[in-house]
Structures are given as C-alpha cells and as structure tokens.
Scaffold this active site. Structure first.
Site, PDB file in Angstrom:
ATOM      1  N   GLU A 326       0.498  -0.363  -7.171  1.00 37.51           N
ATOM      2  CA  GLU A 326      -0.848  -0.814  -7.549  1.00 37.51           C
ATOM      3  C   GLU A 326      -0.806  -2.298  -7.937  1.00 37.51           C
ATOM      4  OE1 GLU A 326      -4.259   0.244 -10.927  1.00 37.51           O
ATOM      5  OE2 GLU A 326      -2.171   0.872 -11.209  1.00 37.51           O
ATOM      6  N   HIS A 327       0.127  -2.647  -8.803  1.00 41.05           N
ATOM      7  CA  HIS A 327       0.331  -4.029  -9.230  1.00 41.05           C
ATOM      8  C   HIS A 327       1.748  -4.464  -8.860  1.00 41.05           C
ATOM      9  CE1 HIS A 327      -2.500  -2.244 -12.283  1.00 41.05           C
ATOM     10  NE2 HIS A 327      -3.200  -3.290 -11.924  1.00 41.05           N
TER      11      HIS A 327
END
Length: 431
Positions: A326-327
C-alpha cells in the site's frame, strides 16, 4: 520484528515471509453482515435505529446531521486544527485537479469520429470510520475528489458517539470539502443504507472509504448484489521500507511504527542491504515504542512483521514488486533514480524527509489506497474514481461506407447475422 536473510530462504520460506496476516472472513461475520443488510433493506430506518442502539449505544430519532450540529462542530474545533485541514484541502485539491481528464476525440477513419467524454457519477456515498479514533483526514481525501468530479450529490456516513453527536473534526472536514449531507450511521448498517436507501438515506451509485471487517464485508456484499459499486478491495494498513546504509535509523523506525499503530493486523516490512541499519532500526523501535500511547497495538503488529536482509537493492525492488505494498518508502541516497524499478505500489515516498504520514494527511496525494497486494492491479482514489468515462462515436454515410466492410467480415465470422444486417442496410449492400 523477526529478521530474515533472503539469501538463506527457500521458495516456501520466501512466500511465508511475504504473507500478510490472515484475513479470512469468518462465516459468522459474513452471516451477521448479510442479516444486517437484509434487515435494513426490509425495514429501513426502523432497522437502522435498532442496530444503532445495539452497536453504538445511542437512540437516535433522526440520523441526519443538522445545521445546528455543523455550527456546534465549528465552535468545538480548535482554530489551528481547522487551519491545518484547510491547508490540507488546498494541497489535495491542487494534486487531484492536475490529474483530471478532459476526454478526447480522434478521427479513426475518414468520416468516423470516436470520443471519450467524462461524466460525474450521480450520487456517491462516503464512509468515514470512527473506531479507535475518528478520521477527519479520510473525509478530506474522499470529499475533495468527489467535489472536483462534480458529483450531483455526495452523502457521508460516520458513526455517532454515545451522546448522539458526531466527531466535530469530521463534520468540519466534510464542510470544507462541500459535503453537507451527513448521517450519524456507522458499520455495515451504514453501507447497507447507502447502497439500498432508506426513508432517510438515499441510495448511492458508488461507495467509498475504509472500515473494519464488517464494513469491508458489507461493501463486498452490496457490490456483489449489484446494488452499488465500491472503490477498491480493502484490508489492513501496510508499509514496506527499502533502506540503504545511509538511511536514518530513527526515521525508518518512526515510519514503521506509524503504520503499526493503526491496528494489530497491520503489517510493516523493512528491506535493506545493510546489517548495521537493520540492527540500528531494531534499537530505535524499542526506544520509540516506549513513547507511544498505542504501543500495545503497535507491538502486536510488529510481532507479525519482518526485517529482510537482501544482497543488493535490485533484489529489494523485486521483492517489493512481488508484495505490492500500500505504501512504499524509499529511504535511499538517490531515491528518484530507483523509482523506475517500482512496478506495483499504492503510493511511493522518496527520501529521508518524506514520511508516509505526510501522504496520510497533507502532501496532496490520496491516502485511500489498495492494500493486500491489490496494488498490482488497482490504483488509489482519484477524481477519476468518481467519474464515468463514456465512449461516443459518430459515422457519416461516407464513414460507414469506408469501414463497414470490416464490420461485415467480423460479424459474419462470429455468426451474428443481425449485426451484419444493421451495417449492410446502411451501406446498401447484401449482408
């Protein structure tokens, strides 16, 4: 965090190292959500009142946030918080506005013009959770692109507090993005209400926003039923950091903890070619954990997270692309030079002075991002998420005469006589 040496792992161990915390939906959860949805569909507001009393501990006559509620929220929010949200809105607006599509047109053959036109989704529903903590930043991240897209109506649901009010910061955030239709509803029941509609809550075409396992399951169920589209698959928050020997251990540890504190099912990964950096980050984790109010939650997340030693940074990027975080934080000396190697990630943060927390709040990018490996095929929320791209084509008589034979041949090959006839009639030839 467990430390692993990638070069010492076989295929099965490597797969295990990148396996996220098990996110199986219990049959009990699935059945409970289905029952809630069915109840809301059948009894509307009456069901919402009973469910809200049961789960939120408050009896509400009206779910709609009133003008008086908005005014009270404005008075309750500290000026510096309101200003911070205004500043964040300006940057979120600037970033998302720059990426907006205006459509296009191209003449694909003489007399044949094909176009793509952009239209806003009519009515959208935003969900802003307030479980362990309210998230006004999510209202900003969803409200700004919805406004830029020009959606006719934007509905927002957020859980009520025990006294029947809504978190003031969430209401102020909604106002700052132009959202005025807010309902005091949380959980799977809010998703059901926005998908199917009740006496108070209008049905929406598409639903956005994160939530717990019940909210996530409800979104999936209403999407499968065709009642409403949803933004993307949801799951626990996650971050992967690729760091070299020159990275600041304190910065890296802080970034890992900023995700770990989200919840016990969050996952954080550190990939580095430096044993020294890994050891120093371990020390910093303990130092900083002692200062956190949510240390117990963070420790639970760290217990199922990994630090992985790689032989070279190229190997780290191969692992990251396989994981599709996601990050993704690149704590490297020349981070932009490595950006070309990134194939799958929700959002990327370059260098020592770009913590993931900036993206969560105020850099301008969106923090509603694909998780659980969905970044291989999904992108984060943008203005386009709130729009439909409609194809348009126009052919003149000369145009259909010029390309019609192509259509006739393909229609005959597929055995679709009516298709062929529709073209042949206009061309004045035999099908």
């Amino acid at each position: 965090m467990k430390i692993l040496d990638w070069s010492q792992l076989d295929g099965a161990a490597r797969t295990d190292a990148l396996t996220r915390p098990v996110q199986t939906v219990a049959t009990q959860t699935r059945d409970a959500v289905a029952a809630l949805i069915a109840d809301v569909r059948a009894r509307g507001d009456a069901a919402l009142r009973e469910i809200t009393a049961r789960f939120d501990g408050v009896s509400l006559e009206s779910f709609a946030v009133s003008e008086a509620d908005f005014a009270a929220a404005e008075a309750a929010v500290a000026p510096e918080l309101r200003q911070a949200m205004q500043d964040a809105v300006a940057r979120i607006d600037a970033f998302h506005r720059a990426g907006m599509s205006e459509g296009y047109a191209v003449e694909t053959a003489p007399g044949v013009v094909c176009e793509k036109i952009v239209r806003p989704i009519g009515r959208v529903g935003l969900y802003v959770p307030a479980g362990s903590a309210p998230l006004p930043s999510t209202a900003l991240m969803l409200g700004v692109p919805a406004r830029l897209a020009g959606c006719r109506e934007v509905v927002l649901c957020t859980p009520p507090r025990k006294d029947g009010s809504v978190d003031p910061a969430v209401l102020v955030a909604a106002q700052l993005t132009g959202v005025r239709r807010v309902f005091k509803l949380g959980g799977a029941q809010a998703i059901a209400a926005m998908a199917y509609g009740t006496e108070s809550v209008p049905s929406c075409d598409k639903l956005f926003g994160p939530g717990n396992s019940y909210v996530t399951e409800a979104k999936q169920q209403v999407a499968q039923s065709g009642a409403a589209a949803i933004d993307m698959p949801a799951g626990p928050s996650e971050v992967l950091v690729i760091a070299d020997a020159g990275a600041q251990p304190a910065f890296v540890a802080a970034d890992l903890l900023s995700q770990a504190e989200h919840g016990p099912d969050s996952q954080v990964l550190l990939l580095s070619d430096s044993d020294g950096l890994i050891d120093a980050v371990q020390v910093q984790l303990e130092v900083q954990l002692a200062q956190l109010s949510r240390a117990d939650i963070a420790r639970q997340a760290l217990a199922q997270s990994r630090m992985i030693k790689v032989q070279a940074l190229d190997e780290a990027f191969a692992i990251s692309n396989r994981y599709a975080p996601e990050h993704l934080i690149l704590a490297l000396r020349e981070p932009r030079a490595w950006l070309a190697q990134v194939e799958a990630a929700g959002s990327v943060f370059l260098g020592d002075y770009t913590p993931e927390a900036l993206g969560d709040y105020c850099s301008g990018t969106n923090h509603v991002l694909p998780t659980s490996g969905a970044a291989r095929a999904y992108s984060g929320v943008s203005v386009a998420s709130f729009q439909n791209m409609v194809s348009v084509q126009a052919a003149s008589k000369a145009g259909i005469d010029g390309i019609g034979q192509c259509a006739l041949i393909l229609a005959r090959a597929e055995g679709l006589d009516a298709h062929a006839n529709a073209v042949a009639l206009r061309m004045g030839v035999a099908a």
